[in-house]
Design an enzyme around this catalytic site. Sequence first.
Site, mmCIF file in Angstrom:
data_model
loop_
_atom_site.group_PDB
_atom_site.id
_atom_site.type_symbol
_atom_site.label_atom_id
_atom_site.label_comp_id
_atom_site.label_asym_id
_atom_site.label_seq_id
_atom_site.Cartn_x
_atom_site.Cartn_y
_atom_site.Cartn_z
ATOM 1 N N TYR A 208 22.973 46.949 11.589
ATOM 2 C CA TYR A 208 22.908 46.149 12.809
ATOM 3 C C TYR A 208 22.862 44.655 12.467
ATOM 4 O O TYR A 208 23.612 43.843 13.043
ATOM 5 C CB TYR A 208 21.673 46.525 13.639
ATOM 6 C CG TYR A 208 21.429 45.561 14.771
ATOM 7 C CD1 TYR A 208 22.249 45.560 15.890
ATOM 8 C CD2 TYR A 208 20.395 44.621 14.700
ATOM 9 C CE1 TYR A 208 22.048 44.655 16.921
ATOM 10 C CE2 TYR A 208 20.189 43.715 15.724
ATOM 11 C CZ TYR A 208 21.013 43.728 16.825
ATOM 12 O OH TYR A 208 20.824 42.826 17.832
ATOM 13 N N ARG A 255 9.522 38.170 13.653
ATOM 14 C CA ARG A 255 8.685 37.205 14.366
ATOM 15 C C ARG A 255 8.626 37.468 15.861
ATOM 16 O O ARG A 255 7.599 37.252 16.511
ATOM 17 C CB ARG A 255 9.245 35.798 14.116
ATOM 18 C CG ARG A 255 8.527 34.683 14.864
ATOM 19 C CD ARG A 255 9.471 33.511 15.102
ATOM 20 N NE ARG A 255 10.667 33.940 15.817
ATOM 21 C CZ ARG A 255 11.731 33.175 15.969
ATOM 22 N NH1 ARG A 255 11.777 31.978 15.426
ATOM 23 N NH2 ARG A 255 12.786 33.632 16.650
ATOM 24 N N ARG A 265 13.137 45.102 24.805
ATOM 25 C CA ARG A 265 14.074 45.259 23.696
ATOM 26 C C ARG A 265 13.331 45.704 22.441
ATOM 27 O O ARG A 265 12.177 45.329 22.236
ATOM 28 C CB ARG A 265 14.791 43.929 23.404
ATOM 29 C CG ARG A 265 15.533 43.378 24.599
ATOM 30 C CD ARG A 265 16.120 42.015 24.295
ATOM 31 N NE ARG A 265 15.085 41.017 24.063
ATOM 32 C CZ ARG A 265 15.324 39.723 23.856
ATOM 33 N NH1 ARG A 265 16.573 39.293 23.813
ATOM 34 N NH2 ARG A 265 14.342 38.873 23.675
ATOM 35 N N PHE A 325 23.759 22.456 5.410
ATOM 36 C CA PHE A 325 24.041 23.393 6.492
ATOM 37 C C PHE A 325 23.436 24.768 6.201
ATOM 38 O O PHE A 325 22.884 25.426 7.093
ATOM 39 C CB PHE A 325 25.556 23.492 6.632
ATOM 40 C CG PHE A 325 26.048 24.441 7.692
ATOM 41 C CD1 PHE A 325 26.305 24.001 8.977
ATOM 42 C CD2 PHE A 325 26.291 25.776 7.397
ATOM 43 C CE1 PHE A 325 26.782 24.874 9.950
ATOM 44 C CE2 PHE A 325 26.767 26.652 8.356
ATOM 45 C CZ PHE A 325 27.007 26.193 9.640
#
Length: 450
Positions: A208, A255, A265, A325
Site C-alpha cells: 500500500y 503519527r 480510516r 528537496f
Amino acid sequence: MASVNCKTAVSLFKRTLGLGPAQKPSGQRSLLTVSRLQERGLKEGRTVQKCFAPHNLATCRFHPACLPQQDSMSESLQTCYSYLNETSRSFAAVIQALDGELRHAVCIFYLVLRALDTVEDDMTIGLETKIPMLHNFHTYLYQAEWNYTESKEKDRQVLADFPTISLEFRNLALVYQDVIADICHKMGVGMAEFLEKKVGSLSEWDKYCHYVAGLVGIGLSRLFSASELEDPIVGQDTKLSNSMGLFLQKTNIIRDYLEDQLDGREFWPKEVWSKYGKKLSDLAKPENIVPAVQCLNELITNALHHVPDVLLYLSRLKNQSVFNFCAIPQVMAIGTLAACYNNQQVFKGVVKIRKGQAVTMMMDATNIHAVRAIMYQYIEEINQKIPLTDPSSGRTQHIISSIRNLSNGPLVTRSNYSPIYLSCAMLLAALSWQYMSAASQVSEEVHTGQ
C-alpha cells in the site's frame, strides 16, 4: 556528492515537509497534502540565488531571485504554478527551488498525481465510475480536451482545468512524459486495488505504501536522472527510491493513528495491531494504553529499517537543490518518529516536533554529513527511550545498532557541521512554516478558549 510540508514526498509528495496534522479526511492516505506557503514560481531555467547564512535573510527576502518572476513562462505554465501553490502549499516552495527544467517536470508531476489523488479521495464518485477513471487516468494526459467537472473535492480545479495541466505535460521533453505517465498508471491501478481493501499483513502495508508513496519516490528519482542533474543510478535503483517514500508514508500513518480513527480510516497493519487488541480502535481506550504503546513501538521499529536505504540514497545525490528537496522531509520524519516512540500522546492527541526544532532541521540538512548527524541524534534519542519490557525492544536495538554501524568512524554531533547554503525559497519556506505553525496554534487556542 551534495553539500547540501517543512506531509507528501513527496515529499516527497503528501505531508512530507511539515509532517503536521492532516488537512482533510480521505479514503486513503498518500503523500500529497502539506501546509500552504505563498512562494511563487521562479523564472524559467534560472538558478536559485544562494544565500550563505541565515543572518542574510533580510537581504535574501528582497533579492530579485527571491521575487516572483514568471514573465518568461507561457500563460498555461503560469496557471500550473498557481495551482501548485494553491494545492501543495509548503511543497510548492521546494519544487520551485529545484534547478532548471527539472522544476517544471516536478511541478507537472505533482499536479498530475494531485488530480489522480482527488479522484480517489472523492467519495461522491461511485466505484463503477471511479475504478475505470483510476485505471485509465494516465491516458487522459494525451487527451487535450479531457476534464472532470463533477468533483466535490476542494482541489477539484485540477480536474476541471485538467486540459491546462495535460497541455504542459505534453510540452515536457518525452523523457519526462514517459516517467510521469508510467507512474500515474501504476499508482492509479494501486489506488483502485485498495479502495475496498484494508491493510492486513506487513507485506500488504509495504505494498500500500509503495502505491501511494514509494512510486512517488521512484518517479522523482527517474526525473532527477532524466534531467542529468543526477547520475543514472539514482533513477535506476528503485529499491532505495521506494524506501524514501515508504519511510515518509509509514511515519505519517504511525503519527496519525488518532486522527484516522476519528475519520473512520485504518492504515495500521492488522498483522501487528491484532497482537495488542481485538480491534484497532481499542488502542485508544485508556485501559489499553500499555499494549497500545507497545504496538506503536513495533511499527516505529519497522519504519526504522528504511533508514539505511535513505542514507545511502542521499549520499548519491550531487545537485544541491535536489539534495535539499529530498533530505528535508527525511529528517522531519526521523524527528517525528523519535517524538512518537513510546509516547502515549499518539493515542490521546497530536504529536508534533517543536516549531523551532523543525526550522533548525530545515536549515541544517544541507549536506550528507549533517543529515547523518541529525539521523544519529534521533536514533540515539529513541534508543534512550526503549523500555526493557517492550516486546519489540530487541528488534529496536538491533536496527539501531545496524544504523550506528553505517558510520565509518565515531558518531558525530550536529555541532560539527553547518549548512553550506539554503536557497531563498528554502529560507522563506522555513520562516513561513514557522509563522503558519504559530498562527495555527493561536487559532486553536482561540477556538478552545485558552
